[in-house]
Structures are given as C-alpha cells and as structure tokens.
Design a protein around this motif. Structure first.
Motif, PDB file in Angstrom:
ATOM      1  N   VAL A 233       0.823  -1.218   0.000  1.00 48.82           N
ATOM      2  CA  VAL A 233       0.000   0.000   0.000  1.00 48.82           C
ATOM      3  C   VAL A 233       0.853   1.263   0.000  1.00 48.82           C
ATOM      4  CG1 VAL A 233      -1.954  -1.133   1.117  1.00 48.82           C
ATOM      5  CG2 VAL A 233      -0.247  -0.015   2.528  1.00 48.82           C
ATOM      6  N   SER A 234       2.071   1.184   0.561  1.00 53.00           N
ATOM      7  CA  SER A 234       2.947   2.370   0.574  1.00 53.00           C
ATOM      8  C   SER A 234       3.468   2.685  -0.822  1.00 53.00           C
ATOM      9  CB  SER A 234       4.123   2.153   1.536  1.00 53.00           C
ATOM     10  OG  SER A 234       3.662   1.986   2.852  1.00 53.00           O
ATOM     11  N   PHE A 235       3.562   1.669  -1.677  1.00 53.17           N
ATOM     12  CA  PHE A 235       4.010   1.912  -3.050  1.00 53.17           C
ATOM     13  C   PHE A 235       2.839   2.223  -3.976  1.00 53.17           C
ATOM     14  CE2 PHE A 235       4.666   0.205  -7.351  1.00 53.17           C
ATOM     15  CZ  PHE A 235       5.696   1.040  -7.771  1.00 53.17           C
ATOM     16  N   PHE A 236       1.886   1.306  -4.044  1.00 54.24           N
ATOM     17  CA  PHE A 236       0.838   1.431  -5.063  1.00 54.24           C
ATOM     18  C   PHE A 236      -0.101   2.612  -4.833  1.00 54.24           C
ATOM     19  CE2 PHE A 236       1.785  -3.090  -6.060  1.00 54.24           C
ATOM     20  CZ  PHE A 236       1.976  -2.941  -7.422  1.00 54.24           C
ATOM     21  N   ASN A 237      -0.528   2.845  -3.604  1.00 52.97           N
ATOM     22  CA  ASN A 237      -1.517   3.913  -3.388  1.00 52.97           C
ATOM     23  C   ASN A 237      -0.993   5.304  -3.754  1.00 52.97           C
ATOM     24  OD1 ASN A 237      -3.546   2.178  -2.665  1.00 52.97           O
ATOM     25  ND2 ASN A 237      -3.309   2.452  -0.464  1.00 52.97           N
ATOM     26  N   PRO A 238       0.169   5.738  -3.252  1.00 55.35           N
ATOM     27  CA  PRO A 238       0.664   7.066  -3.675  1.00 55.35           C
ATOM     28  C   PRO A 238       1.013   7.129  -5.162  1.00 55.35           C
ATOM     29  CG  PRO A 238       1.770   6.335  -1.656  1.00 55.35           C
ATOM     30  CD  PRO A 238       1.034   5.154  -2.201  1.00 55.35           C
ATOM     31  N   VAL A 239       1.621   6.057  -5.680  1.00 51.86           N
ATOM     32  CA  VAL A 239       2.020   6.050  -7.097  1.00 51.86           C
ATOM     33  C   VAL A 239       0.799   6.137  -8.007  1.00 51.86           C
ATOM     34  CG1 VAL A 239       3.003   4.608  -8.927  1.00 51.86           C
ATOM     35  CG2 VAL A 239       4.219   4.873  -6.761  1.00 51.86           C
ATOM     36  N   ILE A 240      -0.226   5.363  -7.704  1.00 48.14           N
ATOM     37  CA  ILE A 240      -1.447   5.409  -8.518  1.00 48.14           C
ATOM     38  C   ILE A 240      -2.100   6.782  -8.427  1.00 48.14           C
ATOM     39  CG2 ILE A 240      -3.809   4.517  -8.690  1.00 48.14           C
ATOM     40  CD1 ILE A 240      -2.667   1.750  -8.030  1.00 48.14           C
ATOM     41  N   ALA A 241      -2.057   7.406  -7.248  1.00 49.04           N
ATOM     42  CA  ALA A 241      -2.623   8.749  -7.094  1.00 49.04           C
ATOM     43  C   ALA A 241      -1.879   9.753  -7.977  1.00 49.04           C
ATOM     44  CB  ALA A 241      -2.560   9.182  -5.635  1.00 49.04           C
ATOM     45  N   ILE A 242      -0.552   9.660  -7.996  1.00 48.98           N
ATOM     46  CA  ILE A 242       0.242  10.563  -8.844  1.00 48.98           C
ATOM     47  C   ILE A 242      -0.071  10.324 -10.324  1.00 48.98           C
ATOM     48  CG2 ILE A 242       2.586  11.102  -9.604  1.00 48.98           C
ATOM     49  CD1 ILE A 242       3.527  10.575  -6.736  1.00 48.98           C
ATOM     50  N   LEU A 243      -0.190   9.067 -10.700  1.00 51.84           N
ATOM     51  CA  LEU A 243      -0.500   8.742 -12.097  1.00 51.84           C
ATOM     52  C   LEU A 243      -1.886   9.236 -12.491  1.00 51.84           C
ATOM     53  CD1 LEU A 243       0.976   5.122 -12.265  1.00 51.84           C
ATOM     54  CD2 LEU A 243       1.928   7.190 -13.306  1.00 51.84           C
ATOM     55  N   LEU A 244      -2.840   9.107 -11.585  1.00 51.36           N
ATOM     56  CA  LEU A 244      -4.190   9.607 -11.866  1.00 51.36           C
ATOM     57  C   LEU A 244      -4.177  11.118 -12.085  1.00 51.36           C
ATOM     58  CD1 LEU A 244      -6.280   7.502  -9.316  1.00 51.36           C
ATOM     59  CD2 LEU A 244      -6.642   7.544 -11.789  1.00 51.36           C
ATOM     60  N   ILE A 245      -3.445  11.815 -11.220  1.00 47.66           N
ATOM     61  CA  ILE A 245      -3.363  13.277 -11.339  1.00 47.66           C
ATOM     62  C   ILE A 245      -2.643  13.684 -12.620  1.00 47.66           C
ATOM     63  CG2 ILE A 245      -2.395  15.366 -10.272  1.00 47.66           C
ATOM     64  CD1 ILE A 245      -2.705  13.845  -7.556  1.00 47.66           C
ATOM     65  N   SER A 246      -1.738  12.824 -13.079  1.00 46.02           N
ATOM     66  CA  SER A 246      -0.958  13.137 -14.281  1.00 46.02           C
ATOM     67  C   SER A 246      -1.698  12.807 -15.572  1.00 46.02           C
ATOM     68  CB  SER A 246       0.364  12.356 -14.260  1.00 46.02           C
ATOM     69  OG  SER A 246       1.107  12.663 -13.103  1.00 46.02           O
ATOM     70  N   VAL A 247      -2.688  11.902 -15.503  1.00 52.59           N
ATOM     71  CA  VAL A 247      -3.362  11.424 -16.715  1.00 52.59           C
ATOM     72  C   VAL A 247      -4.810  11.889 -16.810  1.00 52.59           C
ATOM     73  CG1 VAL A 247      -4.123   9.339 -17.954  1.00 52.59           C
ATOM     74  CG2 VAL A 247      -1.879   9.380 -16.831  1.00 52.59           C
ATOM     75  N   ILE A 248      -5.528  11.875 -15.686  1.00 52.98           N
ATOM     76  CA  ILE A 248      -6.969  12.147 -15.685  1.00 52.98           C
ATOM     77  C   ILE A 248      -7.244  13.562 -15.165  1.00 52.98           C
ATOM     78  CG2 ILE A 248      -9.222  11.367 -14.860  1.00 52.98           C
ATOM     79  CD1 ILE A 248      -7.794   9.291 -16.577  1.00 52.98           C
ATOM     80  N   PRO A 249      -7.964  14.392 -15.893  1.00 56.34           N
ATOM     81  CA  PRO A 249      -8.354  15.711 -15.368  1.00 56.34           C
ATOM     82  C   PRO A 249      -9.169  15.557 -14.080  1.00 56.34           C
ATOM     83  CG  PRO A 249      -8.773  15.574 -17.732  1.00 56.34           C
ATOM     84  CD  PRO A 249      -8.430  14.190 -17.283  1.00 56.34           C
ATOM     85  N   LEU A 250      -8.939  16.435 -13.118  1.00 55.33           N
ATOM     86  CA  LEU A 250      -9.625  16.334 -11.829  1.00 55.33           C
ATOM     87  C   LEU A 250     -11.140  16.411 -11.989  1.00 55.33           C
ATOM     88  CD1 LEU A 250      -7.354  18.496  -9.453  1.00 55.33           C
ATOM     89  CD2 LEU A 250      -7.498  16.006  -9.619  1.00 55.33           C
ATOM     90  N   THR A 251     -11.586  17.080 -13.023  1.00 54.43           N
ATOM     91  CA  THR A 251     -13.037  17.194 -13.246  1.00 54.43           C
ATOM     92  C   THR A 251     -13.676  15.846 -13.597  1.00 54.43           C
ATOM     93  OG1 THR A 251     -12.559  17.816 -15.546  1.00 54.43           O
ATOM     94  CG2 THR A 251     -12.934  19.603 -13.962  1.00 54.43           C
ATOM     95  N   GLU A 252     -12.871  14.896 -14.074  1.00 52.59           N
ATOM     96  CA  GLU A 252     -13.392  13.575 -14.438  1.00 52.59           C
ATOM     97  C   GLU A 252     -13.343  12.574 -13.288  1.00 52.59           C
ATOM     98  OE1 GLU A 252     -11.633  11.957 -17.929  1.00 52.59           O
ATOM     99  OE2 GLU A 252     -11.755  13.837 -19.084  1.00 52.59           O
ATOM    100  N   VAL A 253     -12.643  12.920 -12.212  1.00 54.41           N
ATOM    101  CA  VAL A 253     -12.483  11.970 -11.106  1.00 54.41           C
ATOM    102  C   VAL A 253     -13.829  11.646 -10.466  1.00 54.41           C
ATOM    103  CG1 VAL A 253     -11.497  11.621  -8.799  1.00 54.41           C
ATOM    104  CG2 VAL A 253     -10.095  12.608 -10.633  1.00 54.41           C
TER     105      VAL A 253
END
Length: 580
Positions: A233-253
């Motif tokens: 969880v220390s690796f995947f959760n922060p990394v996935i959050a960064i990737l989401l912010i880098s790929v998906i516009p916040l308005t689509e979350v």
C-alpha cells in the motif's frame, strides 16, 4: 482420539489472505483521497504509509509477546479487563461484517459492468455462500485461492502502473500541470491534506487481519506479513494517485469514482486493460470477503474459548474448521445485506469507524503491555512516543471521518450499541439468570408448574457456568500478585473456583505461601480457592497433562508475566493466558 495436525501457512499464503483485503483498497482509495485532497492526494497517502509503518512495530511487539489469535481482543484480554477486550472484539466483528458485505457487493457491481443482466443482490448472496463453503473446507484451501487472487491483483496493478508510465512518456505532463494549478475545493492545503488523510486511512483496512489468525502461521511469518502489506500500500496507493493526477483531469475523477482505475486503464492501455482491471476488481474484492471469514473465525473461536460466546460455536468438522462460526457469520452478513436492501452506503460508516477504533485500541493495548508486562519477552519493541503518535493519527482520522460524514457515524452507533448489549448479556449472564429466577419466583403461585420447570433449567444453567474452574500457576513468592489474581477473577470471570498451583522442584512445602493463601481465602469469600503443590518441571507437557486430568481448557489457565529466563514462549503453552 488423535488430534488433527494442520499445516501452518507460509509467508505467501499468510500475506495473500490478509493482503487481498488491504490491497483491494488500491481500487478506490486513490479516487476517494483525490476527491478531498485534489492534487495533494499522494501526500495524504504517504502520511498514511508513515502511520502504517509505526503500526508495523506496534503489532510486531504485541503479537511477538503474545502470539495468539484475536488481535486487539487478545492484547486487551491479557493487559486489561475482559469488558474492554470484548469491546475491541465487537468492533472487529463489525468491521469484518461490513467488509464482507461491501466487498462482495462492490465486486458484483464491477461484474455487472461486464455482464449487464446480472442481479447484484442475488450474486452478492452467492459470493458470500461460496466463500463460506471455502472457509469451511479449511484454511489450506482458503490460502490456495487467496494466493491465486493475490498474485493476479499485484500483476494487474503492476501492468496498470507500467502502462500509465509509458503513456506519460509519449504524451507528456500537460494534464498534471493543469491539475496542479486547479484551486482546491476545500480551500486551504492544510484542510485538504487532513480530509484526504482521513479518507485515505480506509486504505489500510485489513492490516489488523493477520493478527487474528497468527496461530495458523509458521513461526516468524507474522512480522513478514506486516512488512509485505505495508510495502504494497505504501508503493501502489501514492504512485497510482500521482499517475491519476498526471493522466486524468480532476473534473473527471468524480464522474468515474466508482471505477476510476478501470477508466485510467482504458485511457493509458485501451479497453483490454480496463477489462482486466474490472475482472481483477471482482477477484480481489472476493478475496477481501475471504479475509473476513478467516479473520472472524479465528477471533470468535478465541472468544468462545474464553466463554464470552456460547460453547455451541466450538464444534469443528473433520478439517478442523469452526463451521458453526462461519455459518453464523454468513447469516449475519446476508441479514445485513437484505436489511439495507442492497444500499450499502450506510454500512460504510460501520466499516470506517469500527476499523479505526480497533486500530486505536490496539495501540492502547501496546501501551498497556509496556506498562503491565515489562518482563515479557518480545522479538521487537515499538518506542512509546511512536505508539502515542500512531494512536493520535488514528484518533485524528476518526474525527476527520466524522466531519466528512456525521450520518455515517450515527449509523455506526446503531450497529454498535445492540452488539455491545449482546456482549454485555453474555458477560453478565449469571447475574441475569439469578434475577430471572427471582422474577419467576415472584410469580410463583399463578404460574407454578412453568416456574418450577423454568427455575430448574435456569439453575442448572447457572451451575454449569459457575462449575468451570480456573488455574493459576504461581512461583509462590509474591502475595501481591496472588491478591491481584483474585481481584481479576472476582471482577472479570463468572466462575468463582480457582486452583492455585505451585510447581516445585523438591519435596519441601511452601509454608509461607500456604499461610498467605489462608489470609486471601478469608478475604475473598465468594471464591473457592484450592491450593496444590506439584513436584516437577513447569512447561507445555505439564500443562497438557493437567488440562486433560482436570478437564480444564488451557485458556482457563493463567500465569504471571514470565521473565527473559523463561524457557518457553507464551505460544508454546497452548493458549495459557497472562493474568498479571
């Protein structure tokens, strides 16, 4: 009759059983945290990783010192009162119940996205029944299925991360720059981080599960399961959050929060990756259901042995599974599913607050262990200041979730209060039986025959409960400890029969101990004290022999905290409890 010998779980099996629960959080916790913390969600998730790192030591110290099933219940039973331990157990069961129902339902929601004609409620019931059958088959079979699900899940998450990194290498970080400059909905960064942290703490649910089936694990495996869960969880959760912010516009979350990772997969890898993530979500959420069944079986069995629950639940099948516990848990889950009519948002509050309360109580149990069991050997120690900090973080998350959804907290209380009433009845059933007998006698004349039959049954039940003896093995050198033992039995146990056993190496009688016990016997009129001196070597073999000879379960036998020179670990004594 020859006892069943069960193969203990190795590192992969034990990690998979509890890891499926905690790693399933990767499917939703990033989306949940982004909704509150926006572009700073990864920081909130890193703070959670730090908190979980602190709890690695906390759990490692407690379970290393008292390696018995039960988690928070186990440590509080051995360091405080049975009532406080029962509170922790009730919260844990509620957490497992909510986890099982929500995970099964959410898994079927993902499956509904693939097969649109699926009836979600019926499918949820089928999943709960299937994993009930698997739990009844035994922990070995459960572990086999858990390992397959776990490997599939970790592989899928790794593919998602790699696909997202490749997507960014070819498409740049333009979305990240736009998201980073987006104003926060919560106003200040501090508020965003706090609310994001509070929501992100749900991503470590399942970390407590390994402690509830530690007796089924090979020696030395438990701390490795903690390390593995923390690393995932220390690796995947922060990394996935960064990737989401880098790929998906916040308005689509917000629009895709129910299946945000599938949306990320479709954006970065195509429909095949979105389909794979959906299938993986179904599997790992079912794996979380299995974790609940395994964890609750270990916990409720321990509670039954301690006579908090009826002996009815002790029955085992040929595979050594406590099938009555598993089936009762299934009935509870299905009844909750239909009571909520499939709308499980209210259950999320039960899951949230019960889990956080259990974590806080475990931290408190660690502090009590340090204070009351200083001499008890343990493989590792958590620093006191780190334990206090961890508990403060959990309390802050509890308050933060109240702020996020106060109605969820009220729902938690609606489930919590009846559960505590039931446990209170079980703990005080002898007193209640006496009151019931007196009430029946009051109506003796008009209901003569019924009263006679009822009184006879209730009196026999009361005698049966009170007839169970307890054993305390004493070194015979401290009357203060003996006094505290008697106080504990008087305040926490319905039984008032106690054997004080002094194991000696020679024929000499301990006259001072006998005189001390005569004084204590007069001081505690309600407790029937029997003093015995036995020549021999105190250890597992003697405990086995006396348990069979006296027909007294080992968990009704007590010792004071052993020192560093004691030849055995507490787990070697077969469930003997620490009373001081």
């Amino acid at each position: 009759m020859k006892e069943l010998v069960h193969k203990k779980l190795n590192q992969l099996q034990a990690t998979a059983i509890c890891g499926n629960d905690i790693s399933s959080s990767c499917l939703y916790v990033s989306a949940l945290t982004i909704l509150y913390a926006g572009q700073y969600a990864w920081i909130s998730l890193l703070i959670v990783a730090v908190v979980l790192f602190l709890f690695r030591k906390i759990y490692g110290e407690v379970v290393g010192a008292i390696p018995l099933n039960g988690g928070a219940y186990n440590v509080l039973l051995n360091t405080s009162t049975k009532r406080l331990a029962s509170l922790a157990a009730t919260l844990t069961v509620l957490s497992y119940m909510a986890t099982a129902v929500i995970s099964a339902s959410e898994g079927m929601h993902y499956l509904h996205g693939i097969f649109e004609g699926l009836n979600i409620t019926i499918a949820t019931v089928v999943i709960l029944i299937l994993f009930t059958c698997l739990a009844i088959l035994g922990i070995g079979e459960s572990a086999f299925v858990a390992v397959i699900i776990f490997i599939t899940h970790i592989t899928t998450l790794t593919l998602l991360v790699l696909a997202s990194v490749c997507f960014l290498l070819f498409n740049g970080l333009e979305t990240f720059h736009i998201n980073w400059q987006t104003p926060l909905a919560t106003g200040s960064i501090e508020t965003a981080l706090f609310l994001g942290f509070s929501a992100a703490m749900l991503g470590i649910s399942g970390f407590e599960s390994s402690a509830n089936f530690v007796e089924e694990q090979q020696q030395g495996i438990f701390p490795k399961t903690l390390r593995n869960m923390w690393a995932i969880v220390s690796f995947f959760n922060p990394v996935i959050a960064i990737l989401l912010i880098s790929v998906i516009p916040l308005t689509e979350v917000g629009e895709n929060k129910e299946s945000l990772l599938a949306h990320l997969g479709e954006t970065t890898g195509g429909s095949w990756l979105a389909w794979l993530i959906s299938i993986d979500a179904v599997l790992v959420l079912c794996g979380a259901v299995l974790t609940s069944f395994v964890g609750v079986s270990g916990l409720l069995n321990r509670m039954t042995l301690d006579r908090i629950l009826p002996n009815y639940f002790l029955k085992q099948n040929k595979r050594g599974s406590h099938y009555r516990i598993v089936i009762s848990f299934l009935i509870l889950c299905i009844s909750v599913l239909f009571a909520t009519q499939g709308h499980l948002e209210s259950l999320a509050g039960v899951y949230t607050f019960s889990f956080l309360a259990v974590m806080a109580l475990f931290g408190i149990g660690n502090l009590l262990l340090k204070f009351k069991r200083q001499k008890l050997p343990r493989p590792e120690r958590a620093r006191g200041i780190a334990v206090v900090a961890a508990v403060i973080f959990v309390v802050a998350a509890f308050i933060g979730n109240m702020e996020l959804n106060i109605n969820a907290f009220y729902t938690f209380l609606k489930y919590m209060i009846p559960s505590l009433i039931f446990i209170g009845i079980m703990l005080n059933r002898v007193i209640l039986i006496k009151l019931l007998i007196e009430a029946l006698e009051y109506f003796y004349q008009p209901l003569r025959r019924m009263v006679i039959l009822s009184n006879r049954y209730l009196q026999n039940l009361s005698i049966k409960i009170n007839s169970q003896e307890f054993v305390f093995f004493t070194k015979g050198d401290d009357i203060a400890i003996l006094n505290k033992v008697l106080q504990y039995v008087e305040n926490n146990e319905t039984t008032k029969k106690l054997k004080i056993v002094h194991v000696k190496k020679n024929e000499e009688t301990n006259i001072a101990l006998k005189k001390d016990l005569e004084v204590l016997d007069r001081a505690y009129d309600d407790i029937d004290i029997e003093y015995l001196e036995i020549k021999g070597e105190f250890g597992p073999e003697m405990i086995d022999e006396l348990s069979k000879k006296w027909n007294i379960p080992k968990n009704f036998m007590f010792i004071a905290s052993p020192g560093n020179k004691f030849s055995y670990r507490v787990s070697d004594l077969g469930g003997v409890r620490l009373i001081m």
